[in-house]
Design a protein around this motif. Sequence first.
Motif, PDB file in Angstrom:
ATOM      1  N   VAL A 190       0.879  -1.169   0.000  1.00 42.49           N
ATOM      2  CA  VAL A 190       0.000   0.000   0.000  1.00 42.49           C
ATOM      3  C   VAL A 190       0.917   1.218   0.000  1.00 42.49           C
ATOM      4  O   VAL A 190       1.478   1.582   1.041  1.00 42.49           O
ATOM      5  CB  VAL A 190      -0.927   0.006   1.226  1.00 42.49           C
ATOM      6  CG1 VAL A 190      -1.831   1.232   1.213  1.00 42.49           C
ATOM      7  CG2 VAL A 190      -1.759  -1.273   1.265  1.00 42.49           C
ATOM      8  N   GLY A 193       1.579   4.118   2.855  1.00 41.02           N
ATOM      9  CA  GLY A 193       0.804   3.813   4.046  1.00 41.02           C
ATOM     10  C   GLY A 193       1.666   3.525   5.257  1.00 41.02           C
ATOM     11  O   GLY A 193       2.741   2.926   5.153  1.00 41.02           O
ATOM     12  N   THR A 210      -6.278   4.808  -0.893  1.00 42.90           N
ATOM     13  CA  THR A 210      -5.511   3.793  -0.182  1.00 42.90           C
ATOM     14  C   THR A 210      -6.400   2.637   0.257  1.00 42.90           C
ATOM     15  O   THR A 210      -6.044   1.459   0.106  1.00 42.90           O
ATOM     16  CB  THR A 210      -4.824   4.423   1.042  1.00 42.90           C
ATOM     17  OG1 THR A 210      -3.896   5.417   0.593  1.00 42.90           O
ATOM     18  CG2 THR A 210      -4.089   3.377   1.858  1.00 42.90           C
TER      19      THR A 210
END
Length: 228
Positions: A190, A193, A210
């Motif tokens: 991700v 993140g 996200t």
Amino acid sequence: MNAPTPETDVTSAPLPSGEAVTVPTPGGDARVTWFRARRPRAVLALGHGAGGGIEARDLVALARALPGHGVSVALVEQPWRVAGRKVAPAPKTLDVAWRAVGPKLAAQGLPVVAGGRSAGARVACRTGAGLGACGVLALSFPLHPPGRPERSRAEELLGTGLPTLVVQGGRDPFGRPEEFPAGSHDLAEVPHGDHGFAVPRKAPVTGEETLAVITEAVGEWLERLPLA
């Protein structure tokens, strides 16, 4: 280490309405909140971390998205959280409670995928095969305590004995994607993140984008997973 490392950056989100069921365990009552698909082909059981509950944004996003794709989601609250305690118990105690909840999930008559975020991911890795799960989903797997890469927990991840998907933030201090060892598991990054999948304000992606990365990666993996 006697207790899971607390999460420090997990963002919560409003939980949609679900069906809550109390499940007795040796360590007190756990609670399972169901988000059911109309025609389910599998159950995804998700445990929370050591510093947050089932309101974590990634858990909520999956509970909202997956039932529309034929996967019922069961968000499992450990007894310590149900009782209102602030500190999670030792990993062994978390495993005992999860093992008590497992048969209730399997009683739906559907294949079960064991999963969770952070400490909940570790529990799923340690117990999934023994409970007859057909796969493991590890969200924000805490590969090591922040700043302590020598204290690796890779053995738990590599020893699931099941198809496993790790979904990991690109700047997670508990283990960035490039730190993970090679293995049979799949890994979805991700971008930008952190441990709670939050992204900086200046990042080229939004929080909603996200979450979409997470739900799409999990959904695609579940589609490929042999459900038996």
